[in-house]
Motif scaffolding. Structure first.
Motif, mmCIF file in Angstrom:
data_model
loop_
_atom_site.group_PDB
_atom_site.id
_atom_site.type_symbol
_atom_site.label_atom_id
_atom_site.label_comp_id
_atom_site.label_asym_id
_atom_site.label_seq_id
_atom_site.Cartn_x
_atom_site.Cartn_y
_atom_site.Cartn_z
ATOM 1 N N GLY A 438 92.944 -8.701 10.721
ATOM 2 C CA GLY A 438 92.599 -9.965 10.074
ATOM 3 C C GLY A 438 91.121 -10.221 9.875
ATOM 4 O O GLY A 438 90.508 -9.791 8.905
ATOM 5 N N ILE A 439 90.509 -10.950 10.857
ATOM 6 C CA ILE A 439 89.127 -11.397 10.724
ATOM 7 C C ILE A 439 88.173 -10.235 10.499
ATOM 8 O O ILE A 439 87.244 -10.313 9.688
ATOM 9 N N SER A 440 88.389 -9.109 11.199
ATOM 10 C CA SER A 440 87.463 -7.983 11.062
ATOM 11 C C SER A 440 87.448 -7.461 9.633
ATOM 12 O O SER A 440 86.425 -6.974 9.148
ATOM 13 N N ARG A 441 88.579 -7.538 8.935
ATOM 14 C CA ARG A 441 88.633 -7.084 7.545
ATOM 15 C C ARG A 441 87.798 -7.981 6.651
ATOM 16 O O ARG A 441 87.080 -7.520 5.762
ATOM 17 N N LEU A 442 87.890 -9.291 6.880
ATOM 18 C CA LEU A 442 87.095 -10.223 6.086
ATOM 19 C C LEU A 442 85.609 -10.026 6.368
ATOM 20 O O LEU A 442 84.776 -10.039 5.455
ATOM 21 N N MET A 443 85.266 -9.841 7.656
ATOM 22 C CA MET A 443 83.875 -9.597 8.019
ATOM 23 C C MET A 443 83.368 -8.305 7.392
ATOM 24 O O MET A 443 82.254 -8.246 6.848
#
Length: 696
Positions: A438-443
């Motif tokens: 999730g978040i790591s992909r957006l980052m």
């Protein structure tokens, strides 16, 4: 006129354009996907009814508004009034929530915040979890008290640190630049009041604080940089707001308010007297110390030495200091170093904030200090002599962290001096979140847009990092606390503010100029194993891709049953799949109305291989149940809870980026043909595998 914030953004762009603009370029300017803009353009005609303006579009040409200049100006003025806050913009909403929490430290109920930000209490509750992670970095904690509400707990000192950090991360310098250049501070204040931060600050207090500060015409204030000036204004405005509400500003444990009464302290006293007169209040004495500390830590266009003397950057005294530092580094090469303009300008720019930090005892982190000391011991040793010169001038001890930064400047100058061009290499970064999907992909996506080919970025779950991963990664960027002893880590806000990007930029700059990590002889064997595993998992995703259709009015719970039965023939595993998707959905909904799809993803023991599935309605139209918000397609991604979680996360995480960044992928999916979907999935996973091989 009731126009949604996103329609306002689109209209602002169209009204500003003198000719047609492609939908792709329009989407880029608004900051959303092409698909989102196309959907919003379908509603734009109703917004034009009060005006003699027509919306025009032509294939191959683009879109534009047709009407007289007067009519366009009238509409532009109308839609420019009021707040442009977009309730669907989670990043903007959470920034406002942080400032609201900092401004109003007392107890507030969830309903208060949900009303304030026009979202549900469940959404605010989720937002508060993210806000809590940010506050924790500064020793503050969001406490939920049943029946009473939400409160923030922590020392006053940490509370002030958080305010200052938030200001540094989110300041809009353009607004304060207008205050410098305008004769009317009131106009500047009104513009700031319309900004995202201004909307949650008290407009009247803001105006009066600016009036007080600007009216003093003090040199020490006038030489503040833009960020520092507006930071001081907001700092004081929040303090005044709390005092007016009888929220006493207690002295934190360990706080020593006995600051030396130097120029900054006397200025802080003068400011407090003006504020007491303006607001007819009594300001606690400790507030003088806090304002003084803010001024001392602020950036100035001039630097004050310990004896109170003011010197300008580039004057004779500073030049003498620079020469002494270079002589101390290497007397034989000093003459040539002093001829390197790039080095001199870079060192001058570095010295200004360094001197301020040293003079006022402000700490700085240097996450690659150990590597600098080990990789460049000679340069670091010479820079220790440079640090002694700097320490003698400022009458302070220079920390090793500052010496490390000096080594970077002097080391680069030596490379140029020896007639070599700097060897710039690609930097290997690991981005970490709890799952790696999730978040790591957006980052990762945001970082890739900033640094492009300068970096190679891999997303990891918190539990995926092995010694092998550490061995091939230069540094990690994480939104979670990690227990990594042998690897540098930058801790950031998951939303990656400007300050986080700047910290990352400094690390990338330094690692670009450092040698590649040495690889062990047996690494090739490990790589072969990883390649075989990656190929097998990619093949499984393509071969067993699921596509199924359901009734238009299916509910979320009914859909979970359908997903479980489709992806596993065993009832116990089917139930595990349903439970794990439900658990993930309760954390934060994965229905993305703005993109037209839902992405139900989770790690589960209900599957033994990575699974990718596509679900649509029987007639390929929208899902009708309110829970799905009118979306047209549902994606399911399941990662088995086993030792291969890292590569599985990489594969499915890559697919998740396709849903937003590759429009042709979604075009094929929406046709509803299983084999066409499998074909385009295979095409992109082939690209992924090629890139994966290149990264080993």
């Amino acid at each position: 006129m009731d126009i949604t914030p996103r329609i306002k953004q689109i209209l602002h762009v169209l009204l500003s354009e003198k000719k047609s603009i492609s939908v792709k370029d329009l989407a880029a300017k608004v900051g959303v996907s092409k698909r989102t803009v196309q959907r919003e353009l379908g509603y734009i005609q109703s917004s034009l009814k009060p005006y003699d303006i027509r919306f025009m579009s032509k294939t191959g040409v683009g879109v534009w508004l047709e009407g007289s200049a007067e009519e366009k100006r009238r509409m532009f003025d109308d839609i420019s009034q009021g707040d442009s806050y977009d309730v669907s913009n989670r990043e903007e909403r959470r920034k406002r929530l942080i400032l609201e929490v900092l401004k109003e430290k007392g107890l507030k109920k969830l309903f208060y915040y949900s009303s304030q930000f026009q979202v549900s209490e469940a959404t605010i509750s989720t937002d508060l979890e993210a806000v809590g992670e940010w506050l924790n970095r500064y020793g503050l904690f969001v406490v939920r008290k049943p029946g009473s509400g939400i409160a923030v707990e922590g020392s006053e000192e940490n509370y002030r640190r958080a305010i200052r950090a938030f200001i540094d991360e989110n300041i809009d310098t353009r607004l304060i630049r207008d205050a410098y250049e305008s004769d009317s501070s009131q106009e500047s204040c009104e513009e700031f009041a319309k900004s995202s931060m201004g909307k949650v600050l008290n407009d009247d207090i803001l105006k009066r604080v600016i009036g007080c500060i600007m009216g003093m015409n003090h040199t020490r204030v006038l030489t503040l940089t833009e960020n520092s000036y507006i930071g001081l204004i907001i700092h004081i405005s929040i303090a005044i707001n709390r005092i007016l509400k009888d929220e006493m500003l207690e002295t934190a444990d360990g706080w020593s308010g006995d600051l030396h009464e130097d120029e900054d302290y006397l200025l802080a006293k003068e400011i407090v007297l003006k504020l007491e007169e303006e607001f007819e209040i009594e300001i606690p004495e400790v507030e003088i110390s806090y304002i003084c500390l803010h001024i001392k830590g602020a950036k100035h266009e001039k630097i004050s030495w310990a004896d109170g003397k003011t010197v300008e950057m580039g004057n004779r005294e500073l030049q003498d200091l620079l020469n002494e530092m270079i002589d101390a580094f290497d007397a034989e090469k000093a003459y040539y170093l002093k001829q390197d303009d790039e080095f001199i300008q870079g060192l001058l720019a570095h010295l200004q904030p360094t001197l301020i930090r040293l003079l006022h005892g402000m700490k700085i982190q240097n996450p690659i200090l150990k590597e600098i000391q080990e990789s460049y011991p000679d340069i670091y040793e010479k820079c220790s002599k440079v640090a002694l010169v700097l320490g003698e001038k400022t009458q302070t001890a220079v920390p090793n962290e500052e010496t490390g930064f000096l080594a970077v400047h002097f080391g680069a100058a030596l490379v140029r001096l020896e007639g070599k061009s700097e060897q710039i290499r690609q930097v290997h970064i690991g981005v970490v979140c709890s799952s790696g999907i999730g978040i790591s992909r957006l980052m990762s996506s945001k970082l890739k847009k900033v640094f492009r080919d300068r970096v190679d970025i891999t997303a990891y779950g918190k539990n995926d990092i092995t010694p092998y991963i550490i061995g091939k990664t230069d540094f990690f960027i994480s939104s979670l606390q990690l227990d990594l002893q042998d690897a540098p880590v930058i801790y950031v806000n998951p939303l990656l503010g400007d300050d986080d990007i700047e910290k990352s930029r400094r690390m990338v700059y330094q690692y670009e100029r450092m040698p590649e990590k040495l690889k062990t002889e047996d690494e090739f064997t490990v790589q072969l194993e990883e390649i075989n595993l990656a190929a097998a998992q990619i093949n499984a995703v393509i071969k067993y891709m699921d596509f199924f259709k359901v009734d238009n009015w299916i509910t979320f719970k009914e859909l979970l049953i359908a997903i479980g039965e489709k992806l596993s023939p065993y009832s116990d595993r089917s139930e595990l799949i349903q439970e794990d998707i439900m658990r993930r959905e309760k954390i934060a909904t994965q229905v993305f109305a703005e993109f037209g799809f839902a992405l139900f993803h989770t790690r589960t023991k209900g599957v033994v291989r990575p699974c990718f599935g596509v679900c649509m309605t029987k007639d390929l139209t929208a899902f009708m149940a309110p829970y799905f918000k009118g979306i047209n397609v549902i994606f399911v991604m399941l990662v088995p809870d086993d030792e291969n979680v890292r590569i599985n996360n990489e594969i499915l995480g890559y697919i998740s980026t396709l849903l937003i960044e590759e429009y042709d992928f979604m075009e094929v999916v929406l046709k509803g043909d299983k084999e066409e979907i499998r074909g385009v999935l295979s095409k992109y996973l082939k690209k992924f595998f090629t890139k994966y091989l290149g990264g080993l």
